[in-house]
Design an enzyme around this catalytic site. Structure first.
Site, PDB file in Angstrom:
ATOM      1  N   SER A 148       0.807  -1.211   0.000  1.00  0.00           N
ATOM      2  CA  SER A 148       0.000   0.000   0.000  1.00  0.00           C
ATOM      3  C   SER A 148       0.844   1.265   0.000  1.00  0.00           C
ATOM      4  O   SER A 148       1.587   1.533  -0.930  1.00  0.00           O
ATOM      5  CB  SER A 148      -0.975  -0.025   1.180  1.00  0.00           C
ATOM      6  OG  SER A 148      -1.887   1.048   1.086  1.00  0.00           O
ATOM      7  N   ARG A 202      -5.893   4.981  -1.583  1.00  0.00           N
ATOM      8  CA  ARG A 202      -6.027   6.166  -0.727  1.00  0.00           C
ATOM      9  C   ARG A 202      -6.075   7.425  -1.576  1.00  0.00           C
ATOM     10  O   ARG A 202      -5.700   7.424  -2.742  1.00  0.00           O
ATOM     11  CB  ARG A 202      -4.871   6.244   0.267  1.00  0.00           C
ATOM     12  CG  ARG A 202      -4.836   5.065   1.211  1.00  0.00           C
ATOM     13  CD  ARG A 202      -3.760   5.216   2.267  1.00  0.00           C
ATOM     14  NE  ARG A 202      -3.778   4.074   3.174  1.00  0.00           N
ATOM     15  CZ  ARG A 202      -3.375   4.113   4.434  1.00  0.00           C
ATOM     16  NH1 ARG A 202      -2.892   5.227   4.948  1.00  0.00           N
ATOM     17  NH2 ARG A 202      -3.429   3.036   5.193  1.00  0.00           N
TER      18      ARG A 202
END
Length: 542
Positions: A112, A281
Site C-alpha cells: 500500500s 487512498r
C-alpha cells in the site's frame, strides 16, 4: 507437470489488517513467499477450474512474486489466472475484476502506502470472491497453515511474459495478461458524468494529480488526461516505479508537501489530489484549503446524489472508529444508516454486501463505495470532480458551506512511528487498566463521559471484534483515541486521534492544531507517551 518440494515454516507470517507486510529482504528469503502463498492455496476449497485475479502496485519484487503465484495457482487447479500487464493492478481495480469476472478470489502484491525499493517494504494480500480483503476467519486459517506448511506445489513452467497482452498456458491453467486500466475505466464511466466533467475542464478548471510514481499513474492518465480531456501534465509522477521514485507513496500533508505548497500558492490549481502506492487512498486539497479525509467522507456522503451512479440516494455511511464523527451528522440529517467499525476495510464488506451502506471511509485517506470492496483513491477524486462540475463552486466554498450546515469537526492524527513494541504495548495496557476510573473525571474544562476499549459486533454475520482501540469520550463531543497500527513493518506505530466538534460557524476558521491544543496536551499526558516511547513529539501530524 506439478513439482512438489518439502519446506519448513517461517515464524511471524501472520497477516495484519491488510495482509502480510515485511521488508523486501524478508520476502526475498528462499521459500518465504512460496510458504505464504502455499498456505493461502491450502486454505481454499473448490478452486478447480476457477478464476484467480493477480496483480500489484509495481513495487520492487512484484514481478518475481507474481511468477511464484502463477505457478502455485496453476498447481492448485485454478483454470484461469488473470494478471494486469506488467504485473500492474491497483487494489480497487483488482477488486473490480474479481467482481466482474466472478472470480474465486485474488492475490494482491502490495504494501500500500509503505515505501518501496530494495530497502523498502513488500506485501501479499488475499481477497475473497466479493472483491474485498479476506475476513479474519480466513486470515486466521492462513496463519495457522503457515505454522505447519510442509510442502510446496508448483506447475513446472517458464515465466510468463507479463508485458505482452494475451494468453499463455501454464499446465492446465490459462494465464491471461490484460490491460489493467480498461475495466476500471469502464466502471467509472457508469458512476460519473464524464461529459459534465469534460465541460468543467473545458471551462478552464485546473487540476494537479500526483500519482507519486505509483500504480494510479496509468489510470489517471487514461481517465483524466484521456477520457476527461484534462491538459497534458495534469498528472505528475505518472509512471509506476519499483521504488516509487524515492517518494514515500502516502498521500498526506507530509509526504505530499510539494502538492500542498502548490495548493496554497497564489497560482494554485482549482484542485490538487493524490493517491498512494496501490491506489486505494486519496488526498484532496482545494485552492487554499486542505480537506481532511474525515471531512471528505462527510462531504461526499452529503453530495453523492449529484453523481449519476448515486442519483437515487445512498442507503447509509460507514466509518472506521478513529474517523471523525462528521459523517454521523450527515447520516442523521438524511435519516440514513450510520455504522462505526474497527479499522480495516474488510469490516465494511458485510455492510456493503447487505446493502446497509453505500459509502464508506476511514481517516487514513481511504474512501470508497459499493462499486468495489476496497477503498478507491481515484474514485474519490472523480466523485469530487463530478460534484465540483455539478455545483460549479470551489472546494473551499463547498466545504465551508458543509461546516455551516452540519458543524465542523476539528480533527488530527498524531503518529509515533517505529517506537519500541514493548513500550507501545505497555502504554496501551496502562490505558486499558485506567479505563474504569476515567468516567466522570475532569481535566480542566473537559469531563470524561465514557471510556472504553472499542469492540464491534457485526450486524450481518454476528462476529465480534474486541480490543480495537482505546476511546476516551468527553461530554462536549470531543474524543481521544489510541491504537497501534497494523500496517507498519518495523517496531510499532502508535496512532493518536484528536477530535473536537464545534457547531458555531464563527469558530470554524481556527487553525486545527490551535483548536485542539488542550486535547493534544492531554493526549500525551494521559497516556504517558514520552515515558513509554521516549518521544516528545509525533513523527507525522496529519
Amino acid at each position: 507437470m506439478i513439482n512438489t518440494v518439502s519446506t519448513t515454516p517461517f515464524e511471524g507470517q501472520k497477516p495484519g489488517t491488510s495482509g502480510l507486510r515485511k521488508k523486501v529482504s524478508v520476502f526475498q528469503q528462499p521459500r518465504y513467499v512460496d510458504n505464504f502463498v502455499q498456505s493461502i492455496m491450502d486454505c481454499l476449497d473448490g478452486t478447480e477450474g476457477a478464476t484467480l485475479v493477480v496483480g500489484g502496485d509495481g513495487r520492487f519484487f512484484n514481478r518475481e512474486a507474481i511468477q511464484i503465484v502463477i505457478r502455485m495457482a496453476a498447481a492448485k487447479g485454478f483454470g484461469r489466472i488473470v494478471v494486469g500487464r506488467g504485473g500492474i493492478l491497483s487494489t480497487p481495480a483488482a477488486s473490480n475484476l474479481i467482481r466482474k469476472l466472478k472470480a474465486f478470489g485474488g492475490i494482491v502484491l502490495s504494501a500500500s502506502h509503505n515505501p518501496g525499493g530494495p530497502e523498502g517494504d513488500f506485501g501479499i494480500k488475499y481477497n475473497v470472491g466479493n472483491g474485498g480483503p479476506a475476513p479474519e476467519k480466513v486470515t486466521d486459517a492462513i496463519y495457522a497453515r503457515t505454522q505447519t506448511v510442509d510442502r510446496l506445489a508448483y506447475e513446472d513452467a517458464p515465466d510468463v511474459d507479463l508485458d505482452r497482452i494475451g494468453e499463455t498456458q501454464v499446465g492446465g491453467a490459462t494465464v491471461a495478461v490484460i490491460d489493467p486500466v480498461a475495466d476500471y475505466q469502464a466502471l467509472m464511466e457508469t458512476l460519473f458524468d464524464f461529459d459534465r466533467i469534460r465541460a468543467l475542464f473545458a471551462s478552464g478548471f485546473r487540476m494537479r494529480f500526483d500519482a507519486m510514481s505509483a500504480v494510479t499513474g496509468p489510470y489517471a492518465k487514461a481517465i483524466l488526461e484521456g477520457a476527461l480531456g484534462a491538459p497534458a501534465g495534469t498528472v505528475v509522477n505518472g509512471t509506476p516505479l519499483p521504488d516509487f521514485g524515492g517518494h514515500h507513496p502516502d498521500p498526506n500533508l507530509v509526504h505530499a508537501k510539494e502538492l500542498y505548497d502548490l495548493a496554497m500558492s497564489a497560482d494554485a490549481p482549482d484542485l490538487c489530489a493524490a493517491s498512494d502506492g496501490d491506489g486505494d487512498r486519496n488526498l484532496i486539497i482545494g485552492k487554499g484549503l486542505s480537506v481532511t479525509p474525515s471531512d471528505s467522507l462527510a462531504v461526499l456522503a452529503a453530495n453523492a446524489h449529484l453523481a449519476k451512479g448515486y442519483a437515487q440516494g445512498i442507503s447509509g455511511v460507514a466509518r472506521s472508529m478513529p474517523t471523525s464523527a462528521a459523517a454521523d451528522r450527515v447520516a442523521a440529517a438524511k435519516g440514513i444508516n450510520i455504522f462505526e467499525t474497527p479499522t480495516g476495510w474488510k469490516f465494511f464488506g458485510n455492510l456493503l454486501d447487505a446493502g446497509l451502506v453505500t459509502i464508506c471511509g476511514e481517516e487514513s485517506a481511504g474512501t470508497g463505495s459499493n462499486h468495489v470492496r476496497e477503498k478507491d483513491g481515484l474514485w474519490a477524486v472523480l466523485l469530487w470532480l463530478d460534484i465540483l462540475a455539478a455545483r460549479r463552486e470551489s472546494v473551499a466554498q463547498i466545504v465551508r458551506e458543509h461546516w455551516a450546515t452540519y458543524g465542523r469537526n476539528y480533527y488530527s492524527r498524531h503518529d509515533y512511528e517505529e517506537v519500541a513494541s514493548e513500550g507501545a504495548n505497555a502504554l496501551m495496557a496502562g490505558l486499558r487498566g485506567a479505563l474504569p476510573a476515567l468516567k466522570g473525571k475532569r481535566f480542566g474544562a473537559l469531563e470524561v463521559a465514557n471510556a472504553d476499549d472499542f469492540a464491534y459486533h457485526d450486524p450481518v454475520d454476528g462476529s465480534d471484534s474486541k480490543n480495537q482501540g482505546v476511546r476516551i469520550l468527553f461530554a462536549d463531543g470531543s474524543r481521544l483515541i489510541y491504537r497501534l497500527s497494523g500496517t507498519g513493518t518495523a517496531g510499532a506505530t502508535l496512532r493518536v486521534y484528536i477530535d473536537r466538534y464545534v457547531a458555531d460557524p464563527a469558530q470554524h476558521g481556527l487553525d486545527t492544531q490551535d483548536a485542539l491544543a488542550d486535547l493534544i496536551a492531554l493526549s500525551r499526558d494521559l497516556a504517558g507517551i514520552a515515558r513509554h516511547t521516549g518521544r516528545t513529539e509525533p513523527s507525522v501530524i496529519t
